[in-house]
Write a protein that holds these residues in place. Structure first.
Motif, PDB file in Angstrom:
ATOM      1  N   SER A 305      52.026  23.754  87.291  1.00 22.71           N
ATOM      2  CA  SER A 305      51.060  23.044  86.460  1.00 22.71           C
ATOM      3  C   SER A 305      50.665  23.871  85.240  1.00 22.71           C
ATOM      4  CB  SER A 305      49.809  22.691  87.272  1.00 22.71           C
ATOM      5  OG  SER A 305      49.156  23.873  87.679  1.00 22.71           O
ATOM      6  N   VAL A 306      50.184  23.160  84.246  1.00 25.49           N
ATOM      7  CA  VAL A 306      49.721  23.830  83.025  1.00 25.49           C
ATOM      8  C   VAL A 306      48.504  24.692  83.335  1.00 25.49           C
ATOM      9  CG1 VAL A 306      48.838  23.465  80.693  1.00 25.49           C
ATOM     10  CG2 VAL A 306      50.642  21.994  81.573  1.00 25.49           C
ATOM     11  N   GLU A 307      47.642  24.228  84.229  1.00 24.00           N
ATOM     12  CA  GLU A 307      46.453  24.998  84.589  1.00 24.00           C
ATOM     13  C   GLU A 307      46.838  26.335  85.221  1.00 24.00           C
ATOM     14  OE1 GLU A 307      46.974  21.906  85.279  1.00 24.00           O
ATOM     15  OE2 GLU A 307      45.417  20.777  84.208  1.00 24.00           O
ATOM     16  N   GLU A 308      47.881  26.332  86.050  1.00 26.70           N
ATOM     17  CA  GLU A 308      48.306  27.575  86.701  1.00 26.70           C
ATOM     18  C   GLU A 308      48.847  28.570  85.690  1.00 26.70           C
ATOM     19  OE1 GLU A 308      51.221  29.040  90.369  1.00 26.70           O
ATOM     20  OE2 GLU A 308      51.054  26.906  89.837  1.00 26.70           O
ATOM     21  N   ILE A 309      49.638  28.050  84.726  1.00 29.52           N
ATOM     22  CA  ILE A 309      50.171  28.945  83.688  1.00 29.52           C
ATOM     23  C   ILE A 309      49.042  29.515  82.842  1.00 29.52           C
ATOM     24  CG2 ILE A 309      51.622  29.030  81.634  1.00 29.52           C
ATOM     25  CD1 ILE A 309      53.400  26.908  82.912  1.00 29.52           C
ATOM     26  N   ALA A 310      48.084  28.669  82.455  1.00 28.79           N
ATOM     27  CA  ALA A 310      46.957  29.148  81.652  1.00 28.79           C
ATOM     28  C   ALA A 310      46.118  30.161  82.425  1.00 28.79           C
ATOM     29  CB  ALA A 310      46.098  27.963  81.218  1.00 28.79           C
ATOM     30  N   PHE A 311      45.905  29.912  83.734  1.00 27.70           N
ATOM     31  CA  PHE A 311      45.134  30.849  84.554  1.00 27.70           C
ATOM     32  C   PHE A 311      45.838  32.198  84.639  1.00 27.70           C
ATOM     33  CE2 PHE A 311      44.137  32.823  88.624  1.00 27.70           C
ATOM     34  CZ  PHE A 311      42.749  32.826  88.605  1.00 27.70           C
ATOM     35  N   THR A 312      47.163  32.168  84.769  1.00 31.49           N
ATOM     36  CA  THR A 312      47.917  33.423  84.866  1.00 31.49           C
ATOM     37  C   THR A 312      47.855  34.204  83.559  1.00 31.49           C
ATOM     38  OG1 THR A 312      49.413  32.349  86.442  1.00 31.49           O
ATOM     39  CG2 THR A 312      50.161  34.402  85.426  1.00 31.49           C
ATOM     40  N   LEU A 313      48.039  33.509  82.426  1.00 31.10           N
ATOM     41  CA  LEU A 313      47.966  34.186  81.127  1.00 31.10           C
ATOM     42  C   LEU A 313      46.597  34.808  80.899  1.00 31.10           C
ATOM     43  CD1 LEU A 313      49.864  31.631  78.852  1.00 31.10           C
ATOM     44  CD2 LEU A 313      50.608  33.945  79.423  1.00 31.10           C
ATOM     45  N   GLN A 314      45.555  34.067  81.206  1.00 26.34           N
ATOM     46  CA  GLN A 314      44.221  34.602  81.008  1.00 26.34           C
ATOM     47  C   GLN A 314      43.946  35.783  81.925  1.00 26.34           C
ATOM     48  OE1 GLN A 314      41.093  31.786  81.637  1.00 26.34           O
ATOM     49  NE2 GLN A 314      39.459  33.208  81.078  1.00 26.34           N
ATOM     50  N   SER A 315      44.380  35.671  83.171  1.00 26.33           N
ATOM     51  CA  SER A 315      44.073  36.723  84.149  1.00 26.33           C
ATOM     52  C   SER A 315      44.808  38.011  83.834  1.00 26.33           C
ATOM     53  CB  SER A 315      44.426  36.253  85.565  1.00 26.33           C
ATOM     54  OG  SER A 315      43.701  35.083  85.884  1.00 26.33           O
ATOM     55  N   MET A 316      46.058  37.926  83.413  1.00 29.77           N
ATOM     56  CA  MET A 316      46.866  39.122  83.234  1.00 29.77           C
ATOM     57  C   MET A 316      46.720  39.733  81.838  1.00 29.77           C
ATOM     58  SD  MET A 316      47.995  39.245  86.240  1.00 29.77           S
ATOM     59  CE  MET A 316      49.159  40.600  86.112  1.00 29.77           C
TER      60      MET A 316
END
Length: 613
Positions: A305-316
């Motif tokens: 999902s787009v939300e998962e990709i955005a969460f990963t980018l923000q977190s890392m």
């Protein structure tokens, strides 16, 4: 004699005073920074007129009765023999006899006099369009500066080296005593490629050249500078900021991309004008930036999902608060972020993984983030500005010593008409905005003052004919002021415009003296021609005396020198030139207009007698 003389001129004095007050009050109602400057000016002049009116009607008659000596008495028979038509006997002079002869000829040739007045006024209209326009005259403030712009990306050391070249070229001016100190500011405005060289000039008494002449002599220094763009500028008058870039044009539109293209074209147009120094805009794409593009179709195929990709980018790569813990009674956040070595460049995306769905087995496995996200290096503006709630970019530039702000604004407006599309809006800021508002505000105040003067005179004379005769002399004064500005090479600025407004009251005063006394003579049974002839001759001396006294009072302004002299000279020449050039025509035009138009109305005294009969 003092009592009769006061009674004879009391109406004229009151009418003149009210007219002057009606002229000064609109000056104090100007808005903006110019209004704050002249608000006290108008109120003080109005208060001075009130006090002088009281003195003229009380103290002056008393002093005249005590100081003046009794003249040789004249019998009624001698007075009748000397001038059978005059109610007041005055000794004839060469000036009055000559004026009487010329006035009779003028009354017999109205077409010639009116034509001369029209030609004189139209000449002022033609010259008005040729006058240079600016907000305030460039005053000698004892300081000058050189704004400097090196190529973008230049270091502070490089900009400093260019500033040192300018300082070296300024040494001859320091050696001859024209400049006392020179210092440079590098990295001006938090930009290492911008510099600012300040020159503090010697005192006015210790140097022969004015600030404007020194600025012209310094221009070759900036033209020889190869490694940076530079230009010599002077501080602005009226205490306004932005002296280095008085020209500021704001380009606004629906989105930044369209505004950026329009502003870039308008900037290229401004760079074609050699009189604009260091043109530039506040939109600079020099901020490093990484643009990320997501492949949504591939992410959907792999079940990410787009939300998962955005969460990963923000977190890392940024940071993410995921929890908190309490230690010894204090709560601490738990923030996750990749180590610095794992988020150093674009290739770091290959070291970050997300769980994706395997299309063959249906199991989840780790897939690099670079499979879904592509990154490109780019540059963007550090700030995105808005003006009037629209995305906007400001184009600014300095002015050469011989180039006025009005010419620069007109040049940019001409270019905007052919360059900017209909969706783009152009407005002004800084000194350009003050210049546009001051020009329209002074024009409105001039019209307002003229209307108030006309209505006040109409109320006092109880007629519209007499005020019209008086007000029609104002264009001659304005034309005379424009002629004087042209001859002396003075620009049309806020000070000269205020002087033109003052001319309304000063010129109306002369007409009031003639028209009011002519009305008195008409009420005694004289014809219009007889009344205006006698009134003009008897009021010639007071008119000439008041004009001379006003000119002498404004002479110190014309002869001013030193700090801020340019502003005082502008007002002085408007008053002196307007009064001198318009006086001669006014002495013939006002009686002529009265002779032509007074028959349309009756004096108040005759109307009162008809009512009693």
């Amino acid at each position: 004699a003092a009592s009769e003389g006061t009674q004879q001129v009391v109406f004229a004095v009151l009418a003149t005073s009210v007219t002057l007050i009606a002229t000064f009050v609109p000056i104090s109602l100007l808005e903006g920074q110019v209004g704050r400057l002249f608000s006290e000016f108008g109120l003080i002049l109005a208060a001075a007129v009130v006090i002088s009116t009281f003195v003229a009607l009380t103290l002056c008659p008393m002093m005249a009765s005590r100081i003046l000596q009794r003249s040789k008495s004249i019998s009624p028979a001698e007075r009748e023999e000397a001038n059978p038509d005059a109610s007041t006997h005055l000794p004839e002079t060469v000036m009055s006899r000559g004026y009487n002869a010329l006035l009779k000829r003028a009354l017999d040739a109205p077409v010639v006099v009116i034509a001369l007045a029209i030609v004189f006024s139209l000449g002022g209209v033609v010259l008005y369009d040729t006058l240079p326009r600016e907000l305030a005259p460039r005053e000698d403030r004892g300081v000058a500066f050189i704004p400097m712009t090196a190529p973008q990306g230049s270091t502070a050391n490089y900009t400093d080296s260019q500033a040192r070249i300018i300082e070296r070229d300024l040494l001859p001016f320091q050696e001859d005593g024209s400049i006392e100190t020179v210092y440079s500011i590098v990295g001006w405005g938090n930009r290492p490629y911008r510099g600012f060289v300040v020159m503090r000039l010697a005192h006015w008494d210790n140097r022969e050249a004015s600030q404007g002449e020194l600025v012209r002599q310094m221009r070759p220094i900036t033209r020889r500078l190869i490694g940076a763009r530079a230009g010599v500028a002077s501080p602005a008058g009226l205490g306004l900021r932005g002296s280095s870039t008085p020209l500021r044009i704001v380009v606004g539109g629906p989105d930044f991309e369209e505004v950026k293209q329009a502003a870039a074209e308008l900037l290229r147009y401004a760079e074609s004008n050699d009189n604009l120094i260091n043109p530039g805009m506040d939109y600079e794409e020099n901020q490093p930036q990484i643009d990320l593009k997501l492949d949504r179709r591939r992410a959907d195929d792999l079940g990410v999902s787009v939300e998962e990709i955005a969460f990963t980018l923000q977190s890392m790569f940024a940071s993410k608060k995921v929890s908190s813990y309490i230690d010894r009674g204090r709560e601490y956040p738990v923030i996750i972020q990749a180590q610095k070595k794992d988020r150093r460049d674009i290739n770091s995306l290959e070291n970050v993984f997300v769980r994706a769905l395997d299309p063959d087995s249906g199991a989840r496995k780790l897939v690099p983030l670079s499979v879904f996200v592509s990154a490109t290096e780019n540059a963007a503006a550090a700030q995105l500005r808005r003006f009037d709630r629209l995305p906007s970019i400001t184009i600014s530039a300095g002015l050469s010593p011989d180039y006025t702000l009005g010419e620069a604004v007109a040049f940019m407006e001409q270019g905007a008409e052919s360059i900017l599309p209909s969706s783009i809006k152009m407005s002004y800021s800084g000194q350009s905005k003050v210049f546009k508002s001051a020009s329209s505000g002074v024009l409105l105040s001039f019209s307002f003052a003229l209307l108030i003067v006309f209505l006040v005179l109409a109320a006092q004379f109880e007629s519209f004919v007499s005020p019209l005769v008086i007000v029609l002399s104002v264009p001659l004064a304005v034309a005379g002021a424009i002629y004087s500005l042209t001859l002396m090479g003075i620009s049309l600025n806020v000070y000269s415009q205020i002087g033109i407004i003052l001319l309304i009251g000063l010129m109306a005063k002369n007409g009031i003296l003639i028209v009011e006394f002519a009305n008195q003579l008409r009420s005694t049974g004289k014809t219009v021609r007889e009344a205006v002839l006698e009134a003009s001759i008897l009021r010639l001396r007071p008119i000439v005396m008041t004009v001379i006294s006003t000119i002498l009072g404004a002479t110190p302004l014309v002869l001013a020198s030193g700090a801020g002299a340019e502003s005082r000279v502008a007002i002085g020449w408007v008053i002196v030139g307007g009064l001198i050039m318009a006086l001669i025509l006014t002495l013939f035009l006002t009686p002529l207009l009265y002779n032509l138009m007074a028959g349309l109305s009756k004096p108040p005294h005759s109307q009162a007698l008809e009512t009693q009969d």
